[in-house]
Motif scaffolding. Structure first.
Motif, PDB file in Angstrom:
ATOM      1  N   PRO A 182     -12.033 -11.530   2.215  1.00 35.44           N
ATOM      2  CA  PRO A 182     -10.712 -10.894   2.056  1.00 35.44           C
ATOM      3  C   PRO A 182     -10.773  -9.421   2.420  1.00 35.44           C
ATOM      4  CG  PRO A 182     -11.742 -11.240  -0.079  1.00 35.44           C
ATOM      5  CD  PRO A 182     -12.632 -11.914   0.925  1.00 35.44           C
ATOM      6  N   THR A 187      -9.287  -6.437  -2.090  1.00 32.74           N
ATOM      7  CA  THR A 187      -8.513  -7.599  -2.541  1.00 32.74           C
ATOM      8  C   THR A 187      -9.135  -8.223  -3.791  1.00 32.74           C
ATOM      9  OG1 THR A 187      -7.796  -8.081  -0.279  1.00 32.74           O
ATOM     10  CG2 THR A 187      -7.636  -9.869  -1.882  1.00 32.74           C
ATOM     11  N   ARG A 226      -7.466  -8.671  -7.438  1.00 30.70           N
ATOM     12  CA  ARG A 226      -7.370  -9.980  -8.069  1.00 30.70           C
ATOM     13  C   ARG A 226      -7.938  -9.933  -9.494  1.00 30.70           C
ATOM     14  NH1 ARG A 226     -10.258 -13.504  -4.414  1.00 30.70           N
ATOM     15  NH2 ARG A 226      -8.473 -13.172  -3.024  1.00 30.70           N
ATOM     16  N   LEU A 286      -1.889  -6.967  -5.629  1.00 28.44           N
ATOM     17  CA  LEU A 286      -2.656  -8.066  -5.039  1.00 28.44           C
ATOM     18  C   LEU A 286      -1.911  -8.655  -3.844  1.00 28.44           C
ATOM     19  CD1 LEU A 286      -4.963 -10.105  -5.046  1.00 28.44           C
ATOM     20  CD2 LEU A 286      -3.717 -11.425  -6.778  1.00 28.44           C
ATOM     21  N   LYS A 328      -2.455  -6.538  -0.851  1.00 31.85           N
ATOM     22  CA  LYS A 328      -3.796  -6.727  -0.297  1.00 31.85           C
ATOM     23  C   LYS A 328      -3.894  -8.039   0.474  1.00 31.85           C
ATOM     24  CE  LYS A 328      -5.930  -3.021  -1.789  1.00 31.85           C
ATOM     25  NZ  LYS A 328      -6.528  -2.041  -0.847  1.00 31.85           N
ATOM     26  N   GLU A 329      -3.276  -9.082  -0.065  1.00 36.59           N
ATOM     27  CA  GLU A 329      -3.355 -10.382   0.597  1.00 36.59           C
ATOM     28  C   GLU A 329      -2.554 -10.404   1.895  1.00 36.59           C
ATOM     29  OE1 GLU A 329      -2.089 -13.067  -2.430  1.00 36.59           O
ATOM     30  OE2 GLU A 329      -4.127 -13.392  -3.183  1.00 36.59           O
ATOM     31  N   ASN A 332      -7.722 -11.112   7.104  1.00 34.40           N
ATOM     32  CA  ASN A 332      -9.010 -11.524   6.544  1.00 34.40           C
ATOM     33  C   ASN A 332     -10.068 -11.485   7.633  1.00 34.40           C
ATOM     34  OD1 ASN A 332      -7.963 -11.993   4.003  1.00 34.40           O
ATOM     35  ND2 ASN A 332      -7.504 -14.148   4.427  1.00 34.40           N
TER      36      ASN A 332
END
Length: 406
Positions: free
Chosen positions: A88, A92, A96, A248, A251-252, A256
């Protein structure tokens, strides 16, 4: 909204000295309560999810054999082996973990709230049992008093200063008190079952009650009202969890990264001699997963904003409700104090009247109608006084629940 709340600290000291049995019952209830245990398990599960948040995506391993082997200058490719690990975006995993920790804190507050509600329920049930027991004692005392009056009446009948009707009326009154005593016995058994079930134990177990309660002189001190109440803190933590959920989400929404390695064994070419004949292929790889179609992340942001507005609205509504309950309890507590003191004065005057009647008996002028009237007044004042005392401590339990003054 900030207001002053008056808490009776000397009463707390009195309760601390007198209610050790109650405190032990509360501790037993907290230990045995299935509801508390369920919330504690939920909290422990939430804490485990913090550890779960550290996990990386699964490592991908694949293998394949060429059915039709492709020929290259260095030989035929026999098979293909691959390993790949996606990672990630930077930060991230930390985001989380923070989100999972915030959710765990909400679950911890559920444990705290449940324990405080259980403390309130156990305390109020305990005071109900105390009041029923005291009322039974009062009935016994009044029945003994009526027995004495009955003997006086029988003596007066013998000398012609009273009628047999007076004796019968005194006996009827005793029967009424006996009826009340039986009703109280049933109320006690019912409340005993309620109390024991709060402690999650057999409902017929005996309960040890303190000998006496009273309303003592107090020194009042102003404290902050509901700012630290866990029911309101829960909304703060819910708000914080949504904030961390949004971090979060952001970040997602980032790409990736992936790192991998391909290995292809190559067979040697027969009849040929050169330096790279049959040399295996080793190929490192880097990949990038880009969320081009990121509408879902934008939607989550909008949802989180609305969820925070919803939480603030619920918190405001709950604060108003708790404040209303607190104001009502403070008022009812003071009303119970006033009633208790008034009944004490009335009871003293009724007993003075009783003494006058007894003195009149010595002169042969006792009126047993007056005797019954005074006895009924005394019983009324005593019962009202006990009820006021119970209400006073029950409201104190509510105030304690709302202000955390244990």
């Amino acid at each position: 909204m900030t207001k002053g709340v008056y808490i009776l600290f000397s009463v707390f000291s009195f309760l601390s000295a007198q209610s050790q049995d109650l405190e032990s019952y509360i501790q037993e209830a907290e230990t045995n309560s299935p509801e508390v245990q369920a919330f504690e398990i939920s909290y422990n599960i939430a804490k485990e999810k913090v550890e779960e948040a550290n996990a990386l995506p699964n490592t991908e391993v694949s293998a394949g054999v060429f059915v039709s082997e492709p020929e290259t200058r260095t030989g035929a490719q026999k098979a293909r082996f691959s390993v790949k690990q996606m990672l990630p975006w930077f930060g991230t995993i930390t985001a989380r973990e923070n989100y999972a920790s915030a959710v765990a804190e909400v679950d911890y507050l559920d444990v705290t709230i449940t324990k405080r509600k259980l403390r309130l329920s156990v305390s109020q049930s305990y005071y109900k049992l105390y009041a029923i027991t005291e009322k039974q004692k009062v009935l016994d005392e009044n029945m003994r008093l009526l027995k004495t009056y009955e003997r006086l009446a029988l003596t007066s009948v013998e000398v012609g200063n009273a009628s047999a009707v007076d004796v019968l009326r005194l006996q009827i009154r005793q029967n009424e008190l006996q009826e009340q005593k039986e009703v109280l016995r049933q109320e006690y058994l019912s409340e005993q079952g309620v109390f024991n079930k709060l402690l999650n134990r057999k409902k017929t177990l005996a309960i040890d009650l303190i000998d006496s309660l009273t309303i003592v002189p107090v020194v009042e001190q102003t404290i902050t009202e509901l700012e630290l109440h866990p029911e309101l803190e829960k909304y703060d933590m819910l708000y914080e969890s949504v904030t961390r959920s949004e971090l979060l989400n952001q970040k997602e929404a980032n790409p990736n990264l992936g790192f991998g390695l391909d290995y292809i064994p190559v067979a040697e070419r027969a009849g040929m001699d050169f330096s790279d004949n049959g040399k295996d292929i080793l190929m490192p790889m880097v990949s990038l997963s880009i969320p081009i179609f990121n509408n879902k992340y934008k939607s989550r942001t909008v949802q989180n904003e609305m969820r925070q507005e919803e939480i603030n609205a619920h918190k405001s509504n709950r604060r108003n409700l708790l404040q209303t309950i607190l104001n009502t309890s403070l008022s009812d507590k003071e009303a119970a104090r006033i009633k208790f003191n008034t009944q004490m004065k009335n009871l003293k005057q009724a007993r003075n009247a009783e003494e006058i009647l007894i003195k009149n008996y010595e002169t042969g002028t006792i009126d047993f109608n007056d005797v019954l009237d005074i006895q009924e007044l005394q019983l009324k004042f005593q019962m009202n006084q006990i009820e006021a005392l119970k209400n006073y401590y029950s409201q104190m339990a509510v105030i304690n629940y709302l202000t955390n003054q244990y």
